[in-house]
Design an enzyme around this catalytic site. Structure first.
Site, PDB file in Angstrom:
ATOM      1  CE  LYS A  13      -1.894  -0.993   3.967  1.00 31.73           C
ATOM      2  NZ  LYS A  13      -1.221  -2.278   4.234  1.00 31.73           N
ATOM      3  NE  ARG A  88      -4.379  -1.250   9.822  1.00 28.66           N
ATOM      4  CZ  ARG A  88      -3.349  -0.738   9.155  1.00 28.66           C
ATOM      5  NH1 ARG A  88      -3.377   0.487   8.711  1.00 28.66           N
ATOM      6  NH2 ARG A  88      -2.301  -1.482   8.948  1.00 28.66           N
ATOM      7  NE  ARG A 127       7.776  -2.873   6.164  1.00 26.48           N
ATOM      8  CZ  ARG A 127       6.473  -2.760   6.305  1.00 26.48           C
ATOM      9  NH1 ARG A 127       5.769  -2.122   5.408  1.00 26.48           N
ATOM     10  NH2 ARG A 127       5.885  -3.310   7.333  1.00 26.48           N
ATOM     11  NE  ARG A 160       6.360  -0.782  10.106  1.00 28.14           N
ATOM     12  CZ  ARG A 160       5.253  -0.711   9.353  1.00 28.14           C
ATOM     13  NH1 ARG A 160       5.274  -0.060   8.197  1.00 28.14           N
ATOM     14  NH2 ARG A 160       4.139  -1.278   9.754  1.00 28.14           N
ATOM     15  NE  ARG A 171       1.840  -5.184  10.912  1.00 32.29           N
ATOM     16  CZ  ARG A 171       2.923  -4.914  10.183  1.00 32.29           C
ATOM     17  NH1 ARG A 171       4.103  -5.399  10.556  1.00 32.29           N
ATOM     18  NH2 ARG A 171       2.831  -4.164   9.126  1.00 32.29           N
TER      19      ARG A 171
HETATM   20  P1  AP5 Z   1       4.956  -1.625   1.843  1.00 32.47           P
HETATM   21  O1  AP5 Z   1       4.649  -0.750   0.684  1.00 32.47           O
HETATM   22  O2  AP5 Z   1       5.732  -1.078   2.974  1.00 32.47           O
HETATM   23  O3  AP5 Z   1       3.587  -2.326   2.343  1.00 32.47           O
HETATM   24  P2  AP5 Z   1       2.362  -1.746   3.171  1.00 32.47           P
HETATM   25  O4  AP5 Z   1       1.132  -2.377   2.587  1.00 32.47           O
HETATM   26  O5  AP5 Z   1       2.414  -0.276   3.278  1.00 32.47           O
HETATM   27  O6  AP5 Z   1       2.677  -2.467   4.542  1.00 32.47           O
HETATM   28  P3  AP5 Z   1       2.621  -1.912   6.032  1.00 32.47           P
HETATM   29  O7  AP5 Z   1       3.322  -2.936   6.883  1.00 32.47           O
HETATM   30  O8  AP5 Z   1       3.073  -0.508   6.099  1.00 32.47           O
HETATM   31  O9  AP5 Z   1       1.135  -2.028   6.286  1.00 32.47           O
HETATM   32  P4  AP5 Z   1       0.446  -2.034   7.618  1.00 32.47           P
HETATM   33  O10 AP5 Z   1      -0.913  -1.880   7.089  1.00 32.47           O
HETATM   34  O11 AP5 Z   1       0.629  -3.196   8.474  1.00 32.47           O
HETATM   35  O12 AP5 Z   1       1.183  -0.870   8.437  1.00 32.47           O
HETATM   36  P5  AP5 Z   1       0.795   0.596   8.810  1.00 32.47           P
HETATM   37  O13 AP5 Z   1       2.004   1.402   8.863  1.00 32.47           O
HETATM   38  O14 AP5 Z   1      -0.349   1.049   7.956  1.00 32.47           O
HETATM   39  O15 AP5 Z   1       5.664  -2.940   1.274  1.00 32.47           O
HETATM   40  C1  AP5 Z   1       6.120  -3.952   2.153  1.00 32.47           C
HETATM   41  C2  AP5 Z   1       7.496  -4.474   1.703  1.00 32.47           C
HETATM   42  O16 AP5 Z   1       7.366  -5.155   0.464  1.00 32.47           O
HETATM   43  C3  AP5 Z   1       8.525  -3.339   1.444  1.00 32.47           C
HETATM   44  O17 AP5 Z   1       9.785  -3.766   1.839  1.00 32.47           O
HETATM   45  C4  AP5 Z   1       8.444  -3.114  -0.066  1.00 32.47           C
HETATM   46  O18 AP5 Z   1       9.645  -2.612  -0.586  1.00 32.47           O
HETATM   47  C5  AP5 Z   1       8.138  -4.514  -0.573  1.00 32.47           C
HETATM   48  N1  AP5 Z   1       7.271  -4.504  -1.747  1.00 32.47           N
HETATM   49  C6  AP5 Z   1       6.225  -3.675  -2.025  1.00 32.47           C
HETATM   50  N2  AP5 Z   1       5.642  -3.990  -3.207  1.00 32.47           N
HETATM   51  C7  AP5 Z   1       6.331  -5.085  -3.687  1.00 32.47           C
HETATM   52  C8  AP5 Z   1       6.200  -5.895  -4.859  1.00 32.47           C
HETATM   53  N3  AP5 Z   1       5.256  -5.655  -5.783  1.00 32.47           N
HETATM   54  N4  AP5 Z   1       7.063  -6.912  -4.999  1.00 32.47           N
HETATM   55  C9  AP5 Z   1       8.036  -7.165  -4.065  1.00 32.47           C
HETATM   56  N5  AP5 Z   1       8.220  -6.446  -2.943  1.00 32.47           N
HETATM   57  C10 AP5 Z   1       7.364  -5.393  -2.746  1.00 32.47           C
HETATM   58  O19 AP5 Z   1       0.235   0.375  10.274  1.00 32.47           O
HETATM   59  C11 AP5 Z   1       1.069  -0.051  11.336  1.00 32.47           C
HETATM   60  C12 AP5 Z   1       0.263  -0.141  12.614  1.00 32.47           C
HETATM   61  O20 AP5 Z   1      -0.256   1.167  12.948  1.00 32.47           O
HETATM   62  C13 AP5 Z   1      -0.963  -1.048  12.574  1.00 32.47           C
HETATM   63  O21 AP5 Z   1      -0.622  -2.386  12.827  1.00 32.47           O
HETATM   64  C14 AP5 Z   1      -1.825  -0.407  13.669  1.00 32.47           C
HETATM   65  O22 AP5 Z   1      -1.400  -0.795  14.940  1.00 32.47           O
HETATM   66  C15 AP5 Z   1      -1.564   1.065  13.492  1.00 32.47           C
HETATM   67  N6  AP5 Z   1      -2.516   1.726  12.590  1.00 32.47           N
HETATM   68  C16 AP5 Z   1      -2.214   2.346  11.400  1.00 32.47           C
HETATM   69  N7  AP5 Z   1      -3.339   2.816  10.808  1.00 32.47           N
HETATM   70  C17 AP5 Z   1      -4.376   2.479  11.643  1.00 32.47           C
HETATM   71  C18 AP5 Z   1      -5.773   2.655  11.566  1.00 32.47           C
HETATM   72  N8  AP5 Z   1      -6.371   3.254  10.515  1.00 32.47           N
HETATM   73  N9  AP5 Z   1      -6.534   2.197  12.594  1.00 32.47           N
HETATM   74  C19 AP5 Z   1      -5.976   1.580  13.652  1.00 32.47           C
HETATM   75  N10 AP5 Z   1      -4.650   1.362  13.777  1.00 32.47           N
HETATM   76  C20 AP5 Z   1      -3.846   1.803  12.770  1.00 32.47           C
HETATM   77 MG    MG Z   2       2.774   1.062   4.886  1.00 27.55          MG
END
Ligand code: AP5
Ligand code: MG
Length: 214
Positions: A13, A88, A127, A160, A171
């Site tokens: 994402k 989410r 990552r 992270r 997660r």
């Molecule tokens: P990346 O682009 O980083 O993936 P992502 O979908 O953004 O993954 P996140 O781990 O950031 O998602 P998340 O939803 O768990 O975390 P968030 O920060 O939102 O890609 C991942 C890896 O793969 C990278 O190394 C990239 O280079 C590689 N990659 C990407 N595309 C690729 C491809 N096509 N092929 C190969 N490799 C690829 O949330 C973290 C925490 O915050 C949550 O767990 C929660 O506790 C809290 N939080 C955040 N938002 C909310 C909310 N709205 N409500 C409640 N809690 C929340």
């Molecule tokens: Mg992300």
């Protein structure tokens, strides 16, 4: 243009949202990045968010919604934005819709980046993220020019805390229970588009552009 990125943790994402934001010159708004910046700066919000994030749980809706609405009310969001990691839960989506309706506005596209759980677990350990500017790397797929250093801003890259294998499993469970129902929510509104997230990131981006540009 208002775009929502859906998808499991690690689906890409953030990677895609950054490319969309750059191409269309709109802000990339990631609730996860906002929380991580607060953790880094030691704010009260950061302390509270960290206690949930480290366990792989969601930060409570009330707090998350407040932060998101504050962010999208800023001037730079007037021509649209790409939301990454929000909503989410169904209640978060309902609040966002209600706020936009008040402004005579709506979400235009919900893009689900589809990646099976098996691929996710493999991706997360590699990552590396920049806590200063939010740039994301992968030690195999997208290595930085200099190991451990962000190409864009020169800050240190980190693994992270929530990318440890046991937390990734939590997660994913939380995703399936609380976030996946949003796919049906946006499908009913006829704005859901699913793209294959397992292919090369440039090909994922091409599919997204096709969706956005019809
Ligand atoms: P990346 O682009 O980083 O993936 P992502 O979908 O953004 O993954 P996140 O781990 O950031 O998602 P998340 O939803 O768990 O975390 P968030 O920060 O939102 O890609 C991942 C890896 O793969 C990278 O190394 C990239 O280079 C590689 N990659 C990407 N595309 C690729 C491809 N096509 N092929 C190969 N490799 C690829 O949330 C973290 C925490 O915050 C949550 O767990 C929660 O506790 C809290 N939080 C955040 N938002 C909310 C909310 N709205 N409500 C409640 N809690 C929340
Ligand atoms: Mg992300």
């Amino acid at each position: 243009m208002k775009i929502i990125m859906l998808g499991a943790p690690g689906a890409g994402k953030g990677t895609q949202a950054k490319m969309i934001a750059e191409k269309y010159d709109i802000p990339h708004v990631s609730t996860g990045d906002i929380f991580r910046a607060n953790i880094k700066n030691g704010t009260d919000l950061g302390k509270e968010a960290k206690s949930y994030m480290d366990k792989g749980q969601l930060v409570p809706d009330e707090l998350t919604v407040r932060i998101l609405l504050d962010r999208v009310a800023k001037d730079d969001c007037k021509n649209g934005y790409v939301l990454d990691g929000f909503p989410r839960t169904i209640p978060q989506a309902e609040v966002l819709d209600a706020e936009l309706t008040k402004l005579g506005d709506k979400v235009d596209f919900a893009i689900d980046v589809d990646v099976p759980d098996e691929n996710i677990i493999r991706r997360m350990g590699g990552r590396r993220a920049c806590v200063t500017c939010g740039a994301t790397y992968h030690i195999e797929h997208v290595p930085p020019k200099k190991e451990g250093i962000c190409d864009k801003c020169g800050s240190e890259l980190i693994l992270r805390d929530d990318d440890k294998p046991e937390t990734v499993k939590n997660r994913l469970d939380v995703y399936h229970k609380q976030t996946q129902p949003l796919i049906e929510y946006y499908n009913k509104k006829n704005i859901l588009h699913t793209v294959d997230g397992t292919v090369d990131m440039k090909d994922v981006f091409d599919s997204i552009i096709k969706v956005l540009e019809g």
